[in-house]
Design a protein around this motif. Structure first.
Motif, short mmCIF file in Angstrom:
data_model
loop_
_atom_site.label_atom_id
_atom_site.label_comp_id
_atom_site.label_asym_id
_atom_site.label_seq_id
_atom_site.Cartn_x
_atom_site.Cartn_y
_atom_site.Cartn_z
N ILE A 65 0.86 -1.19 0.00
CA ILE A 65 0.00 0.00 0.00
C ILE A 65 0.89 1.24 0.00
O ILE A 65 1.88 1.31 0.73
CB ILE A 65 -0.91 0.02 1.24
CG1 ILE A 65 -1.80 -1.22 1.28
CG2 ILE A 65 -1.75 1.30 1.28
CD1 ILE A 65 -2.85 -1.28 0.21
N CYS A 66 0.56 2.23 -0.83
CA CYS A 66 1.35 3.45 -0.88
C CYS A 66 0.44 4.66 -1.08
O CYS A 66 -0.79 4.51 -1.17
CB CYS A 66 2.41 3.38 -1.98
SG CYS A 66 1.80 2.78 -3.56
N LEU A 67 1.03 5.83 -1.15
CA LEU A 67 0.30 7.10 -1.29
C LEU A 67 -0.79 7.24 -0.24
O LEU A 67 -1.95 7.55 -0.55
CB LEU A 67 -0.29 7.23 -2.69
CG LEU A 67 0.53 7.99 -3.73
CD1 LEU A 67 -0.21 8.06 -5.06
CD2 LEU A 67 0.89 9.39 -3.25
N ASN A 68 -0.42 6.97 1.01
CA ASN A 68 -1.33 7.13 2.14
C ASN A 68 -2.63 6.34 1.95
O ASN A 68 -3.73 6.81 2.26
CB ASN A 68 -1.65 8.62 2.35
CG ASN A 68 -2.24 8.89 3.72
OD1 ASN A 68 -1.98 8.16 4.68
ND2 ASN A 68 -3.05 9.93 3.82
N ALA A 108 8.54 -2.50 -1.11
CA ALA A 108 8.42 -1.71 0.12
C ALA A 108 8.02 -0.30 -0.25
O ALA A 108 8.34 0.19 -1.33
CB ALA A 108 9.75 -1.70 0.87
N SER A 109 7.32 0.37 0.66
CA SER A 109 6.85 1.72 0.35
C SER A 109 6.85 2.60 1.58
O SER A 109 6.73 2.13 2.71
CB SER A 109 5.43 1.67 -0.23
OG SER A 109 4.51 1.24 0.75
N LEU A 128 6.16 8.79 -6.24
CA LEU A 128 4.71 8.96 -6.40
C LEU A 128 4.33 10.34 -5.87
O LEU A 128 4.15 10.53 -4.67
CB LEU A 128 3.95 7.88 -5.64
CG LEU A 128 4.05 6.44 -6.16
CD1 LEU A 128 5.39 5.79 -5.82
CD2 LEU A 128 2.93 5.59 -5.58
N GLN A 129 4.22 11.30 -6.77
CA GLN A 129 3.81 12.64 -6.37
C GLN A 129 2.30 12.72 -6.18
O GLN A 129 1.80 13.43 -5.31
CB GLN A 129 4.25 13.67 -7.43
CG GLN A 129 5.76 13.75 -7.63
CD GLN A 129 6.48 14.34 -6.43
OE1 GLN A 129 5.87 14.89 -5.52
NE2 GLN A 129 7.80 14.22 -6.42
N SER A 130 1.57 11.98 -7.01
CA SER A 130 0.12 11.92 -6.93
C SER A 130 -0.34 10.70 -7.71
O SER A 130 0.48 9.98 -8.31
CB SER A 130 -0.51 13.19 -7.51
OG SER A 130 -0.31 13.24 -8.92
#
Length: 303
Positions: A65-68, A108-109, A128-130
């Motif tokens: 899981i990434c980007l919150n 990993a993130s 990953l900016q968005s």
């Protein structure tokens, strides 16, 4: 221990279970594809599972899981896929070139970066900016053997487990801070999982051992335990009241919950007959979910 039912059968791969409690999401890999469902509906015995089409035609290896919590990253044999968690639509696909493969495909993130290890000892990073701005950043070789496990800590630092059992602590993808050699009776067993809790790296191995390394004071080994009679196939860890608590599932058909506070103690253990366990995740501090290879049964163990 409560037995629950999945719709599909999990594949044989290390750490084949991902629970995102905040996002109410359960994911696993079946026949090389990603399967997802609502976590709350799963516990209630309701709802359906969604199989995400694998456009790469190669088996998915690992998930993160990434980007919150907005994005799901997946490594496959020849690249990395990024999906929108809300719709599971594909956002970005990076294909690697040459003879390199993500044979283990550890991923990993942190909030804005994803790291993936490959069969040639390279680690590749993505920024990953968005959701609309995911880019390849860089790749660096840190080993002559495959990367088998990976975790990120303190922003730009990584803990990498290797297929020969070594553990490397890395800064900015280009500097190995410290390398630990891990042979057991002259045999080499792969590192099968890494978790970062507080200032400690919890690492698991195909020998059945779990080793703890301090992320302070020179990245030295703190403690070691022979957790299982066969290889550890899945590892998950968390902090509970200042102590490190971790769960291990093994090829010996057992799952254990451990606590480390100066020394190791076993909180609980169960043997699940004729089950090759492949995934373990804390749902909360009191419950652990366990998956098994080629069986639709999933087991909920209370601490």
């Amino acid at each position: 221990m409560k037995e629950l039912q999945l719709k599909e059968t999990p594949s044989l791969t290390f750490n084949n279970l991902l629970v995102h409690t905040k996002g109410n999401l359960l994911c696993y890999i079946s026949n090389g594809s990603i399967v997802t469902r609502s976590l709350s509906e799963f516990f209630a015995g309701k709802g359906e599972e969604t199989i995400i089409p694998n456009i790469s035609d190669y088996e998915v290896k690992h998930l993160a899981i990434c980007l919150n919590g907005k994005c799901l990253a997946a490594s496959c044999d020849i690249g990395v896929l990024f999906y929108d968690i809300s719709s599971f639509s594909l956002l970005y696909f990076y294909k690697i070139e040459g003879n390199v493969t993500f044979s283990f495909g550890p991923i990993a993130s942190d909030d804005d970066r994803v790291y993936v290890g490959d069969s040639s000892g390279n680690i590749t990073s993505f920024v990953l900016q968005s959701m609309d701005d995911i880019k390849f950043e860089s790749s660096a070789n840190i080993s002559t053997v495959a990367i088998s496990a990976l975790q990120v800590f303190s922003g730009s630092k990584l803990c990498a487990g290797l297929a020969n059992g070594d553990i490397a602590f890395i800064h900015n993808l280009n500097t190995i801070i410290k390398l630990h050699k891990n042979k057991v009776e002259a045999l080499e067993y792969p590192c099968t999982g890494i978790q970062i809790v507080k200032d400690v790296a919890v690492t698991a191995f195909g020998s059945g051992h779990v080793r703890l390394y301090s992320l302070k004071n020179g990245f030295n080994k703190m403690a070691e335990i022979a957790a299982h009679s066969k290889g550890v196939s899945a590892l998950h860890a968390c902090e509970d009241k200042g102590s490190i608590v971790f769960a291990t599932a093994s090829e010996d058909c057992s799952v254990f919950i451990w606590k480390y506070d100066i020394e190791f103690s076993a909180i609980k253990g169960e043997r699940i007959k004729d089950c090759l366990l492949t995934g373990v995740q804390f749902v909360d501090n009191n419950r652990v979910l366990v998956s098994s290879f080629e069986k639709k049964s999933c087991y909920l163990l209370e601490c």
